[in-house]
Design a protein around this motif. Structure first.
Motif, PDB file in Angstrom:
ATOM      1  N   GLN B 173       0.819  -1.220   0.000  1.00  0.00           N
ATOM      2  CA  GLN B 173       0.000   0.000   0.000  1.00  0.00           C
ATOM      3  C   GLN B 173       0.851   1.268   0.000  1.00  0.00           C
ATOM      4  OE1 GLN B 173      -3.347  -1.783  -0.393  1.00  0.00           O
ATOM      5  NE2 GLN B 173      -3.836   0.075   0.720  1.00  0.00           N
ATOM      6  N   GLN B 177       3.782   5.383  -4.711  1.00  0.00           N
ATOM      7  CA  GLN B 177       2.589   6.196  -4.971  1.00  0.00           C
ATOM      8  C   GLN B 177       1.942   5.755  -6.282  1.00  0.00           C
ATOM      9  OE1 GLN B 177       4.091  10.319  -2.850  1.00  0.00           O
ATOM     10  NE2 GLN B 177       3.093  10.453  -4.865  1.00  0.00           N
ATOM     11  N   ASP B 178       0.648   6.061  -6.399  1.00  0.00           N
ATOM     12  CA  ASP B 178      -0.072   5.691  -7.617  1.00  0.00           C
ATOM     13  C   ASP B 178       0.586   6.261  -8.875  1.00  0.00           C
ATOM     14  OD1 ASP B 178      -2.039   4.138  -6.489  1.00  0.00           O
ATOM     15  OD2 ASP B 178      -3.473   5.781  -6.253  1.00  0.00           O
ATOM     16  N   PRO B 216       3.185  -1.150  -8.115  1.00  0.00           N
ATOM     17  CA  PRO B 216       1.853  -1.519  -7.619  1.00  0.00           C
ATOM     18  C   PRO B 216       1.069  -2.323  -8.654  1.00  0.00           C
ATOM     19  CG  PRO B 216       2.280   0.810  -7.224  1.00  0.00           C
ATOM     20  CD  PRO B 216       3.399   0.312  -8.101  1.00  0.00           C
ATOM     21  N   ARG B 220      -3.193  -3.688  -5.655  1.00  0.00           N
ATOM     22  CA  ARG B 220      -2.171  -3.458  -4.607  1.00  0.00           C
ATOM     23  C   ARG B 220      -2.193  -4.614  -3.606  1.00  0.00           C
ATOM     24  NH1 ARG B 220       0.485   1.367  -3.592  1.00  0.00           N
ATOM     25  NH2 ARG B 220       0.133   2.972  -5.177  1.00  0.00           N
ATOM     26  N   HIS B 441      -9.043  -1.010  -4.717  1.00  0.00           N
ATOM     27  CA  HIS B 441      -8.143  -1.045  -3.553  1.00  0.00           C
ATOM     28  C   HIS B 441      -8.917  -1.209  -2.252  1.00  0.00           C
ATOM     29  CE1 HIS B 441      -5.137   1.473  -6.129  1.00  0.00           C
ATOM     30  NE2 HIS B 441      -5.171   0.208  -6.488  1.00  0.00           N
ATOM     31  N   LYS B 452      -1.883   3.484   2.742  1.00  0.00           N
ATOM     32  CA  LYS B 452      -1.646   4.086   1.431  1.00  0.00           C
ATOM     33  C   LYS B 452      -1.354   5.574   1.587  1.00  0.00           C
ATOM     34  CE  LYS B 452      -3.266   4.121  -3.268  1.00  0.00           C
ATOM     35  NZ  LYS B 452      -4.489   4.617  -3.889  1.00  0.00           N
TER      36      LYS B 452
END
Lengths: 453, 453
Positions: B173, B177-178, B216, B220, B441, B452
């Motif tokens: 998580q 980062q995304d 990711p 995730r 997620h 996260k």
């Protein structure tokens, strides 16, 4: 008879494996490594080209020596992110019949008992096409993440590896007799319990009292690959390996390695030619020499010198960021003990290499040579390497995925077949039998054979 | 609105999973568990039936309590030999688009760092269809083989499990980062290094300083399954699980379990209905009630009482070989502390069970009920169970592979769909989104969501 040439594909579950920066090439597919289709497509290309197998490298750490951190590795996608190699094989096995799978795993990261089952499972699912590349360590950045402050000493690692293999041979070779599983519907006996034996292993590092939990797979022991470069590693390989991978930049060094390996095999009481040695190379080819050279030039536009130095720094343990790009390897060598650096300076003994030249050399196909030309030109070079060094085959890296492999299959394989130096078809049977034609199981004098009841 | 019914398939990488002896049935395919086609065929059957997923159980030890050794387990193929579950998923993923994969692995057998990568890889390869059944222990015969003289105490195991999950949440998580991976060809930036964070975990059991080595995956964190039956296990499930599996023989016990689980979820601050509970059952069906009953009778001819008692002895830790077949559970109960034995005696509080009756009950579909009848009869029973207990779905075992599942898909699924209590199609997206419709997620208040960035 002219010596045959064998091909193996060199891959990794990551982006632009041995050609840092090439993920920027518009035709490159390596950024799709996360998708199952990337791998099933590749497996079919390789099987069409009658490759012995696909060898999937692995690290479980980042290259953090260059500039002292992992920034450059992350930014340039230099073998990070990287996914688990094992799970690729079942998907590729589902779409092929013959291709072998050489999966890299380190003995540092899993106890031999569950590991033995993983590999037996792989050998079952692939109907006997499992290979295992035995690695004794990863990058120290990986060791830290499993709670080890630093890696155990190099020689200790090989002592542990020897016992790890002993446990595996006992499980794979010795625990179940060939005729243990009968699946007899009438009597209700699936397995003759008195033909399954607890291994009762009590060693210095491992204690495994029980039976192997899986029934014997077609090969029992997977085909054993090794890529050890140190002296201790070479002895380990001479004892256990059936296929050996090496990456060197020149014929001079390759011949030295091949001769040394054959001698060590003989010292172990094995036929020096009973092990295949594959050397790293990258082939860039096309319909003509000119087309191939143009392709190389186009590829080079995307190659990353920083990425290459990230790799070289990680491999050697020497931070190349401290040197100027025109500094020469000889100077560096005095500060470093790694064989990698020596290999650059002795690749051509008459030549000294600048850091920039090392970066350029490494940026396509890693530490191995890049062969460029038409099918005929490439075939000449490959035959020359084989004849002059005694190597058995080539572990082929890619510049652009999957174009590099497709080109080899389209151009080079038919030319080699025409010359009678490349297989026309796969041999039937397990990977071990396809490779050596001597049956499915390890046979004497290989040390593993003696563990079978 | 009538409550919807969900199906999940219960399998294991072995012979005759919950129906010992049924491998002797002439149409049974479970002895083909070693072949990739066994699994790809099954996956396609289940996806046709819009099953949520396939849940692959695992043990890494043998059932050696019955008669004090593993002879009966080996002879009858009672969950031994057994292969690795993980490698089945990529092959099944290659031939399906929607089916979820619930893979069982124990936290005792692998360090969380490499394990995190395995599961991330699975989630990538399946395009977001990975589930993980969290197991804290195996049979003690398994623990011995990884060098543990006996298993760590039950409550300690859950403390370790809590920290293991904490490490995983940090890796899955929190580490990337995304928007870390951009794959920008112009700038040469694949990953923004400043959007990838070392987790710097220093706990009681684990020390993991580095970054997650994989980028990711779609979900995730995989969908988290749990099957804990102890009080500590139930609290662990209430904290972490998104799907819970239970095996009980009766509605009375199931209702008690469901109510208790919903209460524990509430106590954890979670919506009591945000977790799906699947209960073990086996469905034997056909065109008519008579046909189904005939099928059951035919199956029973191959069921093995010894095999059943091998399982029950292993589950309970009590060697059933010491009792006569007419001895009653109540008597046994005074000698045993296991909830399993209690469950038999309280299944129908007015009834006491002989050992022989327990063996018969367990020999098809394990500890769960066997529902027999036409599609309409089965649908009535399933609806009754759901309405009276509040359970969300059924974890379906097989009697005969793959006939049991094919029959369910052919007869029962269309009947349930006709009644409006079963999905007509899969929802698009990841497994988590298919199940809950709330995105890919983990989301608050699940503990994992807070990790996260």
């Amino acid at each position: 008879m002219t010596k045959q040439i064998r091909f193996n594909a060199f891959e990794m579950n990551c982006v632009a494996h041995q050609s840092p920066g090439l993920w920027r090439h518009p035709r490159d597919r390596s950024w799709q490594y996360k998708d199952i289709e990337y791998w099933t497509d590749l497996a079919q290309i390789l099987e069409k080209g009658i490759f012995d197998g696909i060898f999937i490298a692995d690290v479980l750490g980042t290259y953090d020596v260059f500039h002292g951190d992992n920034r450059h590795a992350l930014q340039g996608a230099v073998q990070v992110p990287v996914n688990d190699p094992l799970q690729l094989a079942p998907a590729m096995a589902a779409v092929t019949k013959h291709l072998g799978f050489g999966i890299t795993t380190s003995i540092s990261f899993e106890h031999p008992y569950p590991f033995a089952r993983r590999i037996t499972t792989l050998d079952h699912l692939t109907k006997g096409r499992a290979g295992w590349n035995i690695v004794t360590s990863y990058l120290s950045s990986g060791a830290k993440n499993i709670g080890q402050d630093d890696q155990v000493s190099h020689d200790d690692r090989y002592d542990i590896a020897d016992e790890y293999l002993e446990v595996l041979y006992k499980l794979w070779q010795g625990s179940w007799q060939d005729d243990a599983v009968v699946r007899d519907r009438e009597s209700g006996i699936f397995t003759h319990a008195d033909k399954v034996f607890p291994i009762e292993h009590e060693g210095k590092y491992f204690k495994v009292p029980g039976i192997h939990i899986s029934e014997p797979s077609p090969q029992r022991t997977p085909v054993l690959y090794q890529a050890g470069a140190s002296s201790r590693g070479k002895n380990f390989a001479a004892k256990h390996a059936e296929c050996i991978f090496i990456s060197v930049p020149s014929k001079v060094l390759l011949k030295r390695f091949v001769d040394d390996t054959r001698q060590r095999l003989q010292a172990e009481g094995r036929d020096p030619n009973s092990v295949y040695i594959y050397t790293l190379a990258t082939i860039i080819t096309g319909a003509t020499d000119q087309e191939a050279q143009d392709k190389l030039k186009e590829y080079q536009k995307y190659a990353s010198h920083d990425g290459a130095l990230t790799l070289v720094s990680g491999w050697s343990g020497v931070d190349f960021a401290q040197f100027g790009k025109d500094d020469r390897i000889q100077y560096i060598k005095t500060n470093a003990i790694q064989s990698l650096l020596e290999s650059y300076s002795t690749a051509d003994p008459s030549r000294s290499w600048t850091v920039d030249e090392v970066a350029e050399w490494t940026s396509i196909g890693g530490n191995g040579p890049v062969f460029v030309g038409s099918a005929a030109t490439i075939a000449d070079v490959l035959q020359e390497w084989v004849e002059e060094t005694g190597v058995d085959g080539f572990n082929l890296a890619y510049a652009v995925a999957h174009e590099t492999f497709s080109d080899v299959v389209e151009y080079v394989v038919p030319e080699l077949q025409k010359r009678g130096v490349y297989p026309q078809a796969y041999r039937e049977g397990t990977l071990r039998h396809k490779l050596f034609g001597q049956g499915d199981h390890l046979s004497a004098p290989h040390v593993g054979a003696s563990y079978k009841r």
